[in-house]
Motif scaffolding. Structure first.
Motif, mmCIF file in Angstrom:
data_model
loop_
_atom_site.group_PDB
_atom_site.id
_atom_site.type_symbol
_atom_site.label_atom_id
_atom_site.label_comp_id
_atom_site.label_asym_id
_atom_site.label_seq_id
_atom_site.Cartn_x
_atom_site.Cartn_y
_atom_site.Cartn_z
ATOM 1 N N GLU A 278 -9.334 -3.035 5.031
ATOM 2 C CA GLU A 278 -7.888 -3.091 5.217
ATOM 3 C C GLU A 278 -7.533 -4.052 6.348
ATOM 4 N N GLY B 118 0.822 -1.199 0.000
ATOM 5 C CA GLY B 118 0.000 0.000 0.000
ATOM 6 C C GLY B 118 0.855 1.247 0.000
ATOM 7 N N ILE C 4 -3.872 -5.179 2.452
ATOM 8 C CA ILE C 4 -3.530 -3.781 2.173
ATOM 9 C C ILE C 4 -3.442 -2.967 3.458
ATOM 10 N N CYS D 136 -3.923 -1.042 -5.810
ATOM 11 C CA CYS D 136 -3.345 -2.293 -5.307
ATOM 12 C C CYS D 136 -4.435 -3.320 -5.048
ATOM 13 N N TYR D 137 -5.505 -2.893 -4.412
ATOM 14 C CA TYR D 137 -6.599 -3.805 -4.080
ATOM 15 C C TYR D 137 -7.275 -4.351 -5.335
ATOM 16 N N VAL E 163 -3.527 2.735 -2.978
ATOM 17 C CA VAL E 163 -4.068 1.585 -2.250
ATOM 18 C C VAL E 163 -5.250 0.975 -3.003
#
Length: 285
Positions: free
Chosen positions: A224, A179, A198, A189-190, A186
């Motif tokens: 998260e 992250g 994350i 990334c997810y 972020v």
């Protein structure tokens, strides 16, 4: 306001406060607890930058040897699309050469300087002979069983995709977290790989704090898995105390009081897979 209306208002408020308190203390009454993949209390920031040159294989090896629970490192991408471990995109500070990593091939990257300033520590330097910037895959190969926190330093789709591919290639989804402070990074990334845990972005950290102090946090599901914030009083290590005004010291003290809340950390620990906070638990600089 009539006595009946006041009674209903107080009853509603009281019910809300009691429910919020119970769910804060026992979040699994409302949310399904996620499986804890690993717990990290000792985290080596940039591999333990206070004892070796940051983000080098020597630093990572030293940290693992002394028993760290997790390595923290930073990633950029080179011109030839190699994922390199480095904190800075521009290499002036770390190598003395004013050039960006993204403008060079990996083989063209200059070596680190023999001595570097240590972040979060006033008038402190680290030095070492290992001055080569490693590839992320080298770190994965050398430490296959060590949890690693990857800070995606730039908003670059190729970098995010390459890191995801490496994590999958080395089968590290269960011991990797990634992250950035940026919400956009972020989110990318997810979307790229939701199997990799994350970090909370800065925007989400502020939201979590707002929800906590208004009593709404227990009602909100959390996606998260790792909560990472700096302890505000760390700023006292960066400046001479005599140069700071009373108001500045007060603000730092107040920020510590607001951010370092045991009830918040306990709730997150019970609700998400793991939690850690630089300078709250043991962080090896």
């Amino acid at each position: 306001m009539s006595s009946t209306a006041a009674f209903y208002l107080l009853s509603t408020l009281g019910g809300y406060l009691v429910t919020s308190f119970l769910l804060l203390k026992y979040p699994t009454l409302l949310h399904q607890r996620k499986k804890q993949r690993f717990l990290s209390k000792h985290i080596s920031h940039r591999g333990g930058a206070g004892e070796n040159l940051e983000n080098t294989m020597t630093a990572f090896q030293h940290a693992v040897t002394i028993g760290t629970d997790m390595l923290e490192l930073d990633c950029h991408i080179t011109k030839d699309e190699e994922v390199v471990v480095s904190h800075d995109e521009n290499l002036k500070r770390s190598t003395g050469v004013n050039v960006n990593i993204s403008d060079l091939k990996y083989c063209e990257l200059p070596p680190y300087l023999g001595k570097l300033d240590v972040a979060f520590q006033r008038a402190c330097q680290c030095e070492g002979k290992d001055n080569r910037m490693p590839l992320l895959k080298e770190v994965f190969e050398a430490f296959p069983n060590t949890p690693i926190n990857i800070d995606i330093k730039v908003n670059n789709n190729v970098l995010i995709k390459k890191v995801s591919e490496l994590v999958k290639q080395y089968k590290r989804e269960h011991i990797t977290v990634w992250g950035n402070a940026s919400y956009e990074i972020v989110e990318k990334c997810y979307k790229e790989n939701s199997d990799i845990p994350i970090l909370f972005s800065l925007q989400r950290v502020l939201l979590i704090l707002g929800l906590f102090f208004t009593g709404l946090l227990p009602f909100v599901p959390i996606r998260e898995q790792f909560f990472e914030i700096p302890m505000p009083s760390i700023l006292l290590k960066l400046k001479e105390p005599d140069t700071m005004s009373r108001s500045q010291k007060f603000l730092i003290w107040l920020s510590d009081i607001l951010l370092m809340r045991k009830a918040l950390f306990d709730h997150l620990t019970k609700n998400i897979e793991g939690h850690y906070s630089y300078s709250v638990l043991s962080c090896h600089f």
